[in-house]
Design an enzyme around this catalytic site. Structure first.
Site, short mmCIF file in Angstrom:
data_model
loop_
_atom_site.label_atom_id
_atom_site.label_comp_id
_atom_site.label_asym_id
_atom_site.label_seq_id
_atom_site.Cartn_x
_atom_site.Cartn_y
_atom_site.Cartn_z
N HIS A 191 0.82 -1.21 0.00
CA HIS A 191 0.00 0.00 0.00
C HIS A 191 0.86 1.27 0.00
O HIS A 191 0.45 2.31 0.51
CB HIS A 191 -0.95 -0.03 1.20
CG HIS A 191 -1.85 -1.22 1.16
ND1 HIS A 191 -3.09 -1.21 0.56
CD2 HIS A 191 -1.67 -2.48 1.62
CE1 HIS A 191 -3.64 -2.41 0.66
NE2 HIS A 191 -2.80 -3.20 1.29
N HIS A 229 -7.89 -6.98 1.70
CA HIS A 229 -7.22 -6.01 2.58
C HIS A 229 -8.04 -5.73 3.84
O HIS A 229 -7.48 -5.53 4.92
CB HIS A 229 -6.99 -4.72 1.79
CG HIS A 229 -6.34 -3.61 2.55
ND1 HIS A 229 -5.22 -3.79 3.32
CD2 HIS A 229 -6.67 -2.29 2.65
CE1 HIS A 229 -4.88 -2.63 3.86
NE2 HIS A 229 -5.74 -1.71 3.48
N HIS A 277 -14.62 1.94 2.79
CA HIS A 277 -14.12 0.69 2.20
C HIS A 277 -15.20 -0.38 2.15
O HIS A 277 -15.43 -1.02 1.11
CB HIS A 277 -12.94 0.16 3.03
CG HIS A 277 -11.62 0.82 2.77
ND1 HIS A 277 -11.27 2.02 3.35
CD2 HIS A 277 -10.57 0.46 2.01
CE1 HIS A 277 -10.05 2.36 2.97
NE2 HIS A 277 -9.59 1.42 2.15
#
Length: 207
Positions: A47, A57, A158
């Site tokens: 990242h 992730h 996310h």
């Protein structure tokens, strides 16, 4: 047609996430040692700089980099300038995302000094995600290290993006890119176990 590099350069000392594996490049062998070639050795977080997040992730059951279709990361893209906003909200984008848009890159201009990791960014509010999905968006990109606040543990953006099958590209450099339509090419490495991958991201101007 003009190509615009929108990737962060990688170099020893490039800022990464605090506490994460720092970027390091060195020569494992020099030409003098090997008799024929210089051979580089690279260590870094997945990242660092301009990179994609794979669902793994932030979700143990999510797909890894190698499992993601590469078509996500190449094709028409819309750059939207939200400079000056404190958050990426529905009001700041709703007039700019056309129906059928597959890739949206948000230009926030909030990471002014890229020699330092930012103290604050412009987060993506989860409320915009259903709207993006309705428009047909499959990938969003940002010129920041994350789509969520830097200290977030919940990672609401996310997870909401993941729930709506929208993928994530972070760490873009859009400082000198005008709002408008482009072709994006930002292919990840074929990392079978990867939770993320660095990319060389470029935009091609459309004529």
């Amino acid at each position: 047609m003009k190509l615009i590099d929108i990737s962060m350069p990688l170099y020893n000392g490039v800022p990464g996430w605090p506490g994460d594996t720092p970027y390091s490049f060195d020569l494992a062998w020099t030409k003098e040692q090997s008799g024929s070639v210089n051979v580089g050795k690279l260590e870094m977080s997945a990242h660092t700089g301009t990179h994609i997040d794979a669902p793994f992730h932030f979700d143990d059951e999510g797909k890894k980099v190698y499992d993601l279709p590469i078509e996500l990361y190449t094709g028409p893209a819309t750059v939207i300038d939200v400079s000056g906003e404190q958050e990426i909200t529905l009001n700041s984008i709703k007039e700019k995302v056309k129906m059928g848009t597959k890739r949206v890159l948000f230009k926030t201009n909030c990471w002014g000094d890229r020699s330092q990791f930012p103290e604050k960014i412009v987060p993506v509010l989860p409320e915009i995600v259903p709207f993006l999905k309705n428009r047909g968006v499959e990938l969003i990109g940002v010129d920041m290290p994350s789509v969520d606040q830097l200290d977030s543990k919940e990672l609401a953006a996310h997870h909401t993006l993941y729930e709506h099958h929208i993928h994530i590209l972070e760490g873009l450099v859009l400082d000198y890119v005008a709002e408008g339509e482009y072709e994006l090419i930002a292919l990840p490495l074929p990392l079978k176990e990867g939770d993320g991958s660095p990319v060389r991201a470029i935009l091609r101007e459309l004529r």
